[in-house]
Write an enzyme that holds these catalytic residues in place. Sequence first.
Site, PDB file in Angstrom:
ATOM      1  N   GLU A 211       0.829  -1.063  -0.029  1.00  0.00           N
ATOM      2  CA  GLU A 211      -0.221   0.187   0.109  1.00  0.00           C
ATOM      3  C   GLU A 211       1.005   1.335   0.114  1.00  0.00           C
ATOM      4  OE1 GLU A 211      -2.465  -0.444   3.147  1.00  0.00           O
ATOM      5  OE2 GLU A 211      -3.721  -2.090   2.533  1.00  0.00           O
TER       6      GLU A 211
ATOM      7  N   ARG B 286      35.331  -7.415 -29.327  1.00  0.00           N
ATOM      8  CA  ARG B 286      35.786  -6.009 -29.413  1.00  0.00           C
ATOM      9  C   ARG B 286      37.237  -6.070 -29.225  1.00  0.00           C
ATOM     10  NH1 ARG B 286      34.812  -1.059 -30.726  1.00  0.00           N
ATOM     11  NH2 ARG B 286      35.551   0.514 -29.285  1.00  0.00           N
TER      12      ARG B 286
ATOM     13  N   GLN C 266      30.029  -1.682 -18.372  1.00  0.00           N
ATOM     14  CA  GLN C 266      31.325  -1.126 -18.261  1.00  0.00           C
ATOM     15  C   GLN C 266      32.227  -1.868 -19.275  1.00  0.00           C
ATOM     16  OE1 GLN C 266      31.731   1.302 -16.325  1.00  0.00           O
ATOM     17  NE2 GLN C 266      33.739   1.985 -17.081  1.00  0.00           N
ATOM     18  N   ILE C 267      32.007  -3.298 -19.469  1.00  0.00           N
ATOM     19  CA  ILE C 267      33.020  -4.007 -20.405  1.00  0.00           C
ATOM     20  C   ILE C 267      32.441  -3.450 -21.726  1.00  0.00           C
ATOM     21  CG2 ILE C 267      33.350  -6.202 -21.293  1.00  0.00           C
ATOM     22  CD1 ILE C 267      33.336  -7.134 -18.445  1.00  0.00           C
TER      23      ILE C 267
ATOM     24  N   GLU D   3       9.691  -7.622  -2.980  1.00  0.00           N
ATOM     25  CA  GLU D   3       9.802  -9.035  -1.989  1.00  0.00           C
ATOM     26  C   GLU D   3      10.892  -8.871  -0.896  1.00  0.00           C
ATOM     27  OE1 GLU D   3       8.385 -12.331  -4.416  1.00  0.00           O
ATOM     28  OE2 GLU D   3       7.455 -10.660  -5.546  1.00  0.00           O
TER      29      GLU D   3
END
Lengths: 257, 378, 382
Positions: free
Chosen positions: B127, B267, B335-336, B362
């Site tokens: 609530e 990369r 970040q990588i 939860e």
Amino acid sequence: MLKVITCFKWVIDEADVKVDASSRRLILDRVGYKISLYDRNAIEEAALLQEKHGASIVAVTVAPPTAKQCLKDALSRGADKACFVNDPSLVDLEPTQTAALLAAAIKGQGDFDLILCGEGSSDLYTQQVGPILAEKLGIPCGTYVNKLTVIEGEKRVIAERKLDDCVEIVSIQLPALVTVLPDINTPRIPTLKQVLAAGKKPVDNITLDKLESPSEPGLETTSILGATMERRRLKFGAEAENIRAAVGALLKEGVIT
Amino acid sequence: MHLELTEEQQLVRASVREFCEKYIEPLADAVDQEPCFPSENVKRLAEQDWLGIPYPEEYGGAGADYLTHIIAVEELSRACAATGSIVEANASLVGFPLFKFGTEEQRKKYLTPLCKGEMLGAFAWTEAGAATVAYGATTAVSEGNEYVLNGAKTFVLYAPVAGVFIVFAATDKSKGTEGLSAFIVPADTPGIKAGEQVKKMGLRGALTSELVLKDCRIPKENLLGQEGQGFTIATTTLDGCRIGIAAQALGIAEAALEESVRYSKERVQFDKPICTFQAIQWMLANMAIEVEVSRYLTYHAAWCYDQGLPYSKEAAMAKLMASQTAVRQTDTAVQIHGGIGTVKGQKVERLYRDAKITQIYEGTPDVMRMTIADSLLQ
Amino acid sequence: MDFELTQEQKTIRDTAAQFVKHELEPIAAELDQTKNREKLKGILKKLADLGFMGLNVDRKYGGTAAGTVAFSLAMTELGRACASTTVTTSVTNMVAEVIQVVGSEPLREKYIPSLCNGEFAAGGFALTEAGAGSDPAAMRMSAVLDGDHWVLNGQKLFISSAEFAGVFVVWAVSDKEARKGKGISCFLVEPSFPGLRIGKEEKKLGQLASPTNELICDNCLVPKENLLGVPNDGFRIAAAELAGGRIGIGSMSLGIGLAAMDFARDYVKEQARLDLPAFRRRGADRMLADNTTRLAGARFLLLRAAFLKDQKTFYAKEASMAKVYATEAANQACHDAMEILGDYGYTQDCPVERFYRDVRVTSIYEGTSEIQRLIIARELLR
């Protein structure tokens, strides 16, 4: 009710195969295994026949005992029973050897109507096991099948064979063996209940002492090397000058003459 | 001791993975960005028997163990956390209280359609002024054969698509949490209405909205458990759910690791793939370690649940660790990736946003710590 | 997935716990402060008598053959009381295992029983050199075959138990021409071999009861048959066996961390009983919860690595994960325990002071955390 037998192979998952960069040797020490892809189509086709006509399905494989996990996998995909021909020596078999063992195991299963095999295995893809197995059992064989219809009450199937330049439709008297192409169906993903039920289905464990030993191999594999694709990583612009350079490079590499 | 999944659990993992590649991954971006509710996939999830994994077949479930449910949530969340959350919320948040506290009739009537995917459920607890403890601004008044519910709930996951709600309301405000009761409210009951959808940072496909109850009348037999049992029902349910949220966080963190390994191999900077740099290798190693820690804490909590052992502390530890891991490691993954990692359509961008809620709903990390510390200091 | 321990595993864990309670804990502080070697050796002998020196070694060589999971559990229990005793036990187990895995039958029969039954107070593992720590392939100790003997020359550094070990596993370069790391062999060296000398004892921060010395080979003559395994294959052996050792060190550090946290928890409980309500709000709860969670996670990583080793499958990545995580979690736990205990924790009246010093090296020896991360990354990027 049709009695269908499907044959499957437990193969290395090709995604896990690494190639040693310098020697090009295959690194297989940590590979996973799976049911050969086209064999999943064979099992699925059997499951579809079962839904349509009612059929019993026995899945048969020849493998070392360490492949035990393949049984629940096959059983979760629709087979009612698995038949596991196993012995530690049953690795890297030739098609004739595999077919002979399958034939012996299938003979032990009593009468059958239809044997379904994948067109070839996703590891070696020799496409020979199906036809040799049919020969050993003395039954007709339809290969490259991408559509299969069972004519009920006539003990006959209509098979569409997808060949290089045409589609051939043949009618085959049962019992027969059919090898299927991947286009024939889309294998379903086993549901959880199917997976859980797989563990409760029967398995015929057939050790080699119950069968004849397979014949000696006729071929000797001296080496298997990974195919590599060399990339030159050359970049060219779009000017006439650059295009001439690009053509020159292709000529030099012997790509064009 | 055997710290490996059973053959069945491995097959389930493989089948969920195959399912994800085929049906879930292709939709995941749309689910996140539009956002939309993947209702087609919900139907498919039901066909695969994955919506009510731990419940008996007589209620439409699959009759498997809770760990199997956890593995399914983990794998689904690897592809799309919002879809993972559907399976988790349906089975744990709504299915569990019905199964555990419901009468035979209530189970048949509500749990069965949930397990079969004929409808989804929602858990209306929070609530506006009370998240961790609902104090009862929503009330239920007994009138003859009916209860009359009034009030409002916020952040009700799946409220816009749910067919049934578990609503917590005060039957006796003077008793505080002891005066809370749980009610089963079908979505077509007059007086119950899902409000405006909340626009969220992540887990956007898990549609969330307010729930308004205005003179909502339900028959007496829709009381779940006993009057005054609401708080117990909620906390017991949330204990189990925490294992599910841990699994969801675990799946997100795993995906972040996989994306990072893949990208760092591709990369190239300074003429080398960036995975050859120790700084990147360190990040990858830390990700892998924390994923592994989260995995075993989560599986262990689920195992305790399946064995009938106490699991409240174990679930809290699993959720604490896995949610922290998901948040930290999706950050590392971005970040990588560098700049591209912040671009829409990149999986890590979505993972980064999806991870955060696992630390909040939860039970926040500090609520987990309270649970753990309380059990240590008993 | 089954987290339940077998009866045998429980028995070994409980035996270790009993031993800790009755034999080790009462003298752990004294061992640390007085460095009483005779007492330490007495404790080690008792552990050998209980079968703790060859937990993963075949019975025919005098081992217990209880498996790696049991080994991990035992190291954790012992680690709760005294890290010095535990590290000696862990290394001795590792030495016995190396000999069992790569040694010839005569070498196994000659050395393993003495390690397991306590005739040797301990085993020594001599890999590190001044210039070869994280990069053992850079070692300079040389081995030259001369007739029936290998002649070893060079210096090893930071060798645990060197003072009283009955046998050392020593690595040396046997093929100078080979590529780095490819020409290393592994030898079994007894302290009595001519030319072997135990050098100066290091003064350390923690684990004071366990002596750490230099080991000097000055034309040390090692019988030809004491070569362990295949010549020039030593580096591979070291890499494989260190992975097993990492489970031992990780498990021990978990024990230290758990003991520190248990101590802190009891202190908090006591404070709460004395009705100091502000106390729990000071963040002690948070630290207890976070550390308990990390240590529980560490336990599972260790058990998982041990389980995989027992399954005879690949476990190097898992062992590295377990070591780096457990040792760092244990360091944090000791730090936080002292934080909770305040000044009291900083005094030698409190065992946490010793735990804090003892735990520090666990993330350094048998492969630093940094090296573990590289091993993990290498596996991830395969």
